[in-house]
Design a protein around this motif. Structure first.
Motif, PDB file in Angstrom:
ATOM      1  N   ARG A 161       0.984  -1.504  -0.328  1.00 14.95           N
ATOM      2  CA  ARG A 161      -0.291   0.121   0.346  1.00 14.95           C
ATOM      3  C   ARG A 161       0.500   1.147  -0.407  1.00 14.95           C
ATOM      4  NH1 ARG A 161      -4.662  -0.754   4.560  1.00 14.95           N
ATOM      5  NH2 ARG A 161      -1.879  -0.196   6.059  1.00 14.95           N
ATOM      6  N   PRO A 162       0.176   2.053  -0.373  1.00 14.09           N
ATOM      7  CA  PRO A 162       1.326   3.537  -0.444  1.00 14.09           C
ATOM      8  C   PRO A 162       1.622   4.157   0.198  1.00 14.09           C
ATOM      9  CG  PRO A 162      -0.996   3.543  -2.145  1.00 14.09           C
ATOM     10  CD  PRO A 162      -0.799   2.459  -1.154  1.00 14.09           C
ATOM     11  N   ARG A 163       1.157   3.744   1.437  1.00 14.36           N
ATOM     12  CA  ARG A 163       1.365   4.367   2.936  1.00 14.36           C
ATOM     13  C   ARG A 163       2.112   3.286   3.851  1.00 14.36           C
ATOM     14  NH1 ARG A 163      -4.083   3.435   6.450  1.00 14.36           N
ATOM     15  NH2 ARG A 163      -5.315   4.808   4.558  1.00 14.36           N
ATOM     16  N   ASP A 164       2.564   2.229   3.633  1.00  9.51           N
ATOM     17  CA  ASP A 164       3.666   1.105   4.008  1.00  9.51           C
ATOM     18  C   ASP A 164       4.825   1.649   2.999  1.00  9.51           C
ATOM     19  OD1 ASP A 164       1.537   0.515   5.138  1.00  9.51           O
ATOM     20  OD2 ASP A 164       1.320  -1.482   4.027  1.00  9.51           O
ATOM     21  N   THR A 165       5.422   2.158   2.025  1.00  5.95           N
ATOM     22  CA  THR A 165       6.186   2.824   1.771  1.00  5.95           C
ATOM     23  C   THR A 165       6.932   4.441   1.889  1.00  5.95           C
ATOM     24  OG1 THR A 165       5.234   2.215  -0.647  1.00  5.95           O
ATOM     25  CG2 THR A 165       6.516   0.577   0.419  1.00  5.95           C
ATOM     26  N   PRO A 166       6.578   4.760   2.903  1.00  4.59           N
ATOM     27  CA  PRO A 166       6.734   6.667   2.590  1.00  4.59           C
ATOM     28  C   PRO A 166       6.992   7.391   1.571  1.00  4.59           C
ATOM     29  CG  PRO A 166       6.951   5.779   5.129  1.00  4.59           C
ATOM     30  CD  PRO A 166       6.360   4.739   3.696  1.00  4.59           C
ATOM     31  N   THR A 167       8.388   6.998   1.963  1.00  4.49           N
ATOM     32  CA  THR A 167       9.532   7.120   0.950  1.00  4.49           C
ATOM     33  C   THR A 167       9.311   7.241  -0.533  1.00  4.49           C
ATOM     34  OG1 THR A 167      10.817   7.248   2.884  1.00  4.49           O
ATOM     35  CG2 THR A 167      12.241   7.348   0.424  1.00  4.49           C
ATOM     36  N   LYS A 168       9.151   5.744  -1.424  1.00  7.89           N
ATOM     37  CA  LYS A 168       8.933   5.488  -1.849  1.00  7.89           C
ATOM     38  C   LYS A 168       7.783   6.238  -2.193  1.00  7.89           C
ATOM     39  CE  LYS A 168       8.513   1.018  -3.147  1.00  7.89           C
ATOM     40  NZ  LYS A 168       7.719  -0.641  -3.721  1.00  7.89           N
ATOM     41  N   THR A 169       6.364   6.157  -2.453  1.00  8.13           N
ATOM     42  CA  THR A 169       5.631   7.087  -2.851  1.00  8.13           C
ATOM     43  C   THR A 169       5.689   8.439  -3.171  1.00  8.13           C
ATOM     44  OG1 THR A 169       3.883   5.624  -0.945  1.00  8.13           O
ATOM     45  CG2 THR A 169       2.986   7.796  -1.883  1.00  8.13           C
ATOM     46  N   ALA A 170       6.991   9.268  -1.871  1.00  8.95           N
ATOM     47  CA  ALA A 170       7.096  10.714  -2.043  1.00  8.95           C
ATOM     48  C   ALA A 170       8.411  10.848  -3.225  1.00  8.95           C
ATOM     49  CB  ALA A 170       7.976  10.671  -0.795  1.00  8.95           C
ATOM     50  N   ILE A 171       8.234   9.797  -3.398  1.00 10.70           N
ATOM     51  CA  ILE A 171       9.266   9.828  -5.026  1.00 10.70           C
ATOM     52  C   ILE A 171       9.028   9.907  -5.946  1.00 10.70           C
ATOM     53  CG2 ILE A 171      11.042   8.121  -5.598  1.00 10.70           C
ATOM     54  CD1 ILE A 171      12.888   7.732  -3.262  1.00 10.70           C
ATOM     55  N   ALA A 172       7.367   9.162  -5.813  1.00  7.94           N
ATOM     56  CA  ALA A 172       6.817   9.352  -7.060  1.00  7.94           C
ATOM     57  C   ALA A 172       5.802  10.704  -6.754  1.00  7.94           C
ATOM     58  CB  ALA A 172       5.788   7.942  -6.667  1.00  7.94           C
ATOM     59  N   VAL A 173       5.593  10.780  -5.951  1.00  7.10           N
ATOM     60  CA  VAL A 173       4.551  11.949  -6.424  1.00  7.10           C
ATOM     61  C   VAL A 173       5.367  13.317  -6.199  1.00  7.10           C
ATOM     62  CG1 VAL A 173       3.563  14.118  -4.335  1.00  7.10           C
ATOM     63  CG2 VAL A 173       3.113  11.729  -4.495  1.00  7.10           C
ATOM     64  N   ALA A 174       6.762  13.325  -5.956  1.00  9.61           N
ATOM     65  CA  ALA A 174       7.386  13.955  -6.655  1.00  9.61           C
ATOM     66  C   ALA A 174       8.113  14.455  -7.363  1.00  9.61           C
ATOM     67  CB  ALA A 174       9.055  14.491  -5.628  1.00  9.61           C
ATOM     68  N   GLY A 175       8.093  12.976  -8.352  1.00 11.86           N
ATOM     69  CA  GLY A 175       8.535  13.177  -9.627  1.00 11.86           C
ATOM     70  C   GLY A 175       6.968  13.410 -10.599  1.00 11.86           C
ATOM     71  N   ILE A 176       5.773  13.080 -10.151  1.00 11.83           N
ATOM     72  CA  ILE A 176       4.449  13.490 -10.706  1.00 11.83           C
ATOM     73  C   ILE A 176       4.756  14.848 -11.233  1.00 11.83           C
ATOM     74  CG2 ILE A 176       2.055  13.751 -10.674  1.00 11.83           C
ATOM     75  CD1 ILE A 176       2.371  10.742 -10.189  1.00 11.83           C
ATOM     76  N   THR A 177       5.021  15.472  -9.734  1.00 10.07           N
ATOM     77  CA  THR A 177       5.212  16.955  -9.037  1.00 10.07           C
ATOM     78  C   THR A 177       6.157  18.386  -9.982  1.00 10.07           C
ATOM     79  OG1 THR A 177       4.222  16.625  -7.469  1.00 10.07           O
ATOM     80  CG2 THR A 177       5.222  19.093  -7.719  1.00 10.07           C
TER      81      THR A 177
END
Length: 163
Positions: A51-67
């Protein structure tokens, strides 16, 4: 050149992550390499999605890339944005110069913060239970809500049991 680097990093990320995670999991608590006979094998664990909340750094990297990509995409239309909002093209260009650098950092921080808050909420529900909406009055005159134990899904039970 920037989109080429961005998409190359995007394509190489899963391979790099798999390599780094496999190296980290092959070490014991003292940092020594484990032998393959002592490494636990988890059947089917590689097929389970996080789940995205279980891997916060991976999720944050993806959000930063999309941004980052979204801001580059919006910056490509700086003349149209300037025309629609009655601004100068130079002002919009200067804004996007800073936004492309600062925006992904802010998005990373916010996404990671949200994931960690969701993890904390999950931990609270597991420790204390789910709200039932039933209010009881104690003997000393205080009001308390009854909590029901949280139900875990079968996949979560298999993942947390260590098998």
């Amino acid at each position: 050149m920037i989109p080429g680097l961005f998409f190359t990093a995007l394509a190489a990320y899963p391979t790099a992550e798999r390599f780094l995670v496999s190296r980290r999991s092959r070490r014991d608590a003292l940092g020594r390499p484990k032998t393959t006979s002592r490494m636990p094998r988890v059947p089917g664990a590689q097929n389970m999605l996080d789940r995205p909340r279980d891997t916060p750094t991976k999720t944050a990297i993806a959000v930063a890339g999309i941004t980052f990509y979204g801001l580059l995409w919006a910056a490509a239309a700086n003349d149209q944005i300037a025309h629609q909002f009655h601004l100068t093209v130079e002002a919009v260009t200067i804004f996007f110069r800073y936004a492309v650098v600062i925006g992904p950092v802010i998005a990373f921080i916010i996404a990671r913060w949200i994931c960690l808050a969701l993890q904390q909420t999950d931990r609270h529900v597991v420790e204390h239970g789910v709200e039932t909406g039933i209010i009881t009055r104690s003997l000393d005159g205080g009001f308390h809500e009854r909590l029901a134990p949280a139900q875990q899904e079968p996949q979560e039970l298999a993942a947390t049991s260590g098998r």
